[in-house]
Motif scaffolding. Structure first.
Motif, short mmCIF file in Angstrom:
data_model
loop_
_atom_site.label_atom_id
_atom_site.label_comp_id
_atom_site.label_asym_id
_atom_site.label_seq_id
_atom_site.Cartn_x
_atom_site.Cartn_y
_atom_site.Cartn_z
N LEU A 239 0.76 -1.23 0.20
CA LEU A 239 -0.23 0.12 -0.05
C LEU A 239 0.92 1.09 0.03
N LEU A 240 1.92 1.10 0.88
CA LEU A 240 2.80 2.35 1.01
C LEU A 240 3.50 2.58 -0.47
N TYR A 241 3.84 1.36 -1.05
CA TYR A 241 4.40 1.53 -2.50
C TYR A 241 3.49 2.29 -3.50
N GLU A 242 2.14 1.66 -3.52
CA GLU A 242 1.36 2.00 -4.30
C GLU A 242 1.07 3.62 -4.22
N ALA A 243 1.12 4.09 -2.78
CA ALA A 243 1.08 5.55 -2.47
C ALA A 243 2.13 6.37 -2.67
N GLY A 244 3.19 5.82 -3.31
CA GLY A 244 4.37 6.53 -3.49
C GLY A 244 5.12 7.01 -2.28
N LEU A 245 5.18 6.28 -1.15
CA LEU A 245 5.39 6.77 0.12
C LEU A 245 6.74 6.02 0.53
N VAL A 246 7.10 5.35 -0.32
CA VAL A 246 8.63 4.65 -0.06
C VAL A 246 9.59 4.87 -1.24
N GLU B 250 11.73 3.20 -2.86
CA GLU B 250 11.65 2.17 -4.00
C GLU B 250 10.74 2.57 -5.08
N ALA B 251 9.60 3.34 -4.53
CA ALA B 251 8.59 3.74 -5.49
C ALA B 251 8.96 5.01 -6.31
N GLY B 252 10.20 5.49 -5.93
CA GLY B 252 10.64 6.44 -6.64
C GLY B 252 10.42 8.02 -6.09
N CYS B 253 9.95 7.92 -4.78
CA CYS B 253 9.38 9.29 -4.40
C CYS B 253 10.42 9.87 -3.59
N PRO B 254 10.80 11.15 -3.68
CA PRO B 254 11.69 11.79 -2.93
C PRO B 254 11.91 11.62 -1.42
N PRO B 255 13.21 11.69 -0.97
CA PRO B 255 13.19 11.19 0.54
C PRO B 255 12.32 11.98 1.31
N GLU B 256 12.08 13.48 1.17
CA GLU B 256 11.44 14.13 2.19
C GLU B 256 10.02 13.74 2.28
N ASP B 257 9.47 13.01 1.02
CA ASP B 257 8.00 12.64 1.23
C ASP B 257 7.93 11.31 1.53
N ALA B 258 8.86 10.37 1.86
CA ALA B 258 8.79 9.08 2.27
C ALA B 258 8.53 8.94 3.73
N VAL B 259 7.97 7.88 3.94
CA VAL B 259 7.89 7.24 5.26
C VAL B 259 9.17 6.91 5.70
N PRO B 260 9.19 7.06 7.18
CA PRO B 260 10.35 6.64 7.81
C PRO B 260 10.76 5.18 7.51
N GLY B 261 12.12 4.80 7.57
CA GLY B 261 12.30 3.31 7.28
C GLY B 261 13.45 3.25 6.03
N GLN B 262 14.69 2.34 6.34
CA GLN B 262 15.35 2.26 5.31
C GLN B 262 14.98 1.73 4.17
N ALA B 263 15.40 2.10 2.93
CA ALA B 263 15.12 1.50 1.73
C ALA B 263 16.15 0.40 1.37
N MET B 264 16.08 -0.48 0.18
CA MET B 264 16.81 -1.33 -0.22
C MET B 264 16.73 -1.32 -1.44
N HIS B 265 17.87 -1.96 -2.23
CA HIS B 265 17.80 -2.04 -3.57
C HIS B 265 16.86 -3.14 -4.17
#
Lengths: 300, 300
Positions: free
Chosen positions: B172-179, B181-196
């Motif tokens: 859901l967070l991916y679809e919402a563009g909040l991580v 990995e979905a290509g969202c800018p870091p300032e819009d992302a939810v907390p939590g480290q991303a992975m490749h």
DNA sequence: TTGGCTTATACTCAATATGAGCATAAAGAA
DNA sequence: TTCTTTATGCTCATATTGAGTATAAGCCAA
């Protein structure tokens, strides 16, 4: 260094007719619908759908992945390459007059433990397994393997029958050399039709997954017609799990979970008092799709 | 027509240290241990073991298959071929002083709902999701998606938190563009480290599987030391599931299931009264390996 | 028409399981 | 000693479950 690979997609397509669970087959019941993954397939699921529909003409509904195999006996005959098989469980509704459908329990009669056929089959298996362990040299191994037989086949009712262990039971019979796939002569084999390759094993995986899943997710309704009586629903669950259900308790549990609603119509051909017809309403009423199904499956 | 294929094996290797579940990573926490299936690997599991041990030096215990992916974005860059990823969940015991281990909740802080960090993170997510649906044009879609947010993230306590929906929440967070990995800018992302790649998604799959499995199979003990107190066991279950457990009821359930036995020894460093030490005994006592574990995981 | 057979549906009752909390024990620290 | 912390034993109300009773409402055959 990438080796030459081939990906095979295999489907355990299940439906229920006349309260009997059935599986779609090809090659006179000897193979599950299957075929290689092609570059035109947009995804694995799309590939499975394409193959099943091409080979059987039957469109499919709910699909979920089962397991991916790549054992060493799955080597490509054409060279040093490897064959990988990705198996899927698919559920579908009606299938009037189609060919290729076979009863689950033609392949696994012992899993139908609520019928006489199943009980007879289990009696045979018990004798054969007993002979199998008796021939073992190592006493410790013999004891351990007999323990395994006892708990998997509920021998001697110290242990309750667990309907979800379809795969484990098949694997035990395979190890004991009691199924044709293990290369045993037909007269030594346990009842039940064999399949080519490891397709019967994959069917066992699918049966086990479905038996497990109907306990906690409302997937049965994928197999039911639009309208159904509560007894019809119960019969389907019983035949899927191979276990008896207490009628009144089943109704109570289904009703209080609010998974179904009355359609207002009545089924007359019940053989007794007419029954109310219901429809599945979990999908619409609850956008929260993560509802469970609790079923009073007990052991007699 | 077989296309060029490459099979990648990916492991979600999990252990628990200081009551915190951890995952083994490489590339500074950006990748899960992974590598191509090679012709020298006798089986898929053997391949996973080989890669994990080669990349991390850590031998692994319990292994089970998670899922096989072959989405269209997984095309080989080198040509028209396709990349297939087979993921595994692996459990292991201690790992004193090894590198590569990261906390689960560095990647999924919102899943640690029993801590303050988790609650704060959930508050942020609630605001962001609210904004996401508010921007939707179609009213019907907006309502349905908000329903989805509410039920997945237990917004407004009409719905209870379901700790097993790790993957659905991430998607859901991916679809919402909040991580990220979905290509969202870091300032819009939810907390939590991303992975490749989709490795964080695969981690979510592994976490969900483990959370589901500890409820009905005694797999926790794969993560415990030889001897442990009941509180240690409880802490591990709590941190795996991210849910609080009532202490006395937890003890009652564990004891009456006879999964553990006293070692006769005492743990002194409890911060209070010394505690009895137990060991897992399900393996030895019951050759019937198909025992369950019932845990009183409740929602506060 | 009536009794017997079948299935439907409503309720009851006892045994368990579960959630929540109280009470006491035994250690270390202030 | 007194307070704090964890361990452990026990109670109690409520919910869930297994099993059974009772009645209703069709059909059919005597």
């Amino acid at each position: 260094m990438t080796t030459q690979m081939m990906i095979e997609l295999i489907a355990v397509l299940t439906a229920v007719r006349d309260d009997v669970p059935q599986v779609m087959t090809i090659d006179h019941g000897r193979l599950l619908p299957s075929g290689p993954l092609e570059s035109t397939h947009r995804s694995l699921q799309a590939g499975v759908r394409a193959w099943v529909e091409r080979q059987t003409g039957h469109p499919i509904g709910h699909v979920e992945q089962l397991y991916t195999f790549a054992d060493h006996d799955r080597l490509l005959t054409t060279g040093q390459g490897r064959l990988i098989a990705i198996s899927y469980l698919a559920l579908t509704r009606s299938h009037a007059g189609e060919t290729g459908w076979r009863d689950w329990y033609d392949y696994f009669p012992w899993e139908n433990s609520k019928t006489d056929v199943g009980r007879d089959c289990l009696a045979i298996i018990e004798r054969l397994l007993c002979r199998w362990v008796a021939n073992m040299d190592n006493a410790a191994v013999r004891v351990r393997q007999w323990q395994r037989c006892v708990s998997l086949f509920a021998i001697g009712d110290m242990v309750a029958w667990n309907d979800e262990l379809v795969l484990q039971r098949y694997e035990l019979l395979y190890e004991a050399g009691l199924v044709a796939e293990a290369g045993c002569p037909p007269e030594d084999a346990v009842p039940g039709q064999a399949m080519h390759h490891d397709h019967r094993r994959i069917l066992a995986t699918g049966m086990a997954r479905l038996r497990a899943k109907i306990r906690y997710r409302p997937v049965v309704f994928e197999l039911m017609p639009e309208e159904f009586t509560l007894l019809q629903l119960q019969r389907v669950m019983e035949s899927l799990s191979g276990v008896q259900i207490h009628k009144q308790n089943f109704r109570r549990l289904i009703m209080q979970q609010q998974l179904v609603e009355e359609t207002g119509r009545i089924e007359e051909n019940t053989g007794g008092r007419p029954a109310r017809l219901y429809r599945f309403c979990g999908e619409v009423r609850q956008a929260r799709q993560f509802v469970g199904t609790k079923i009073p499956l007990f052991q007699p």
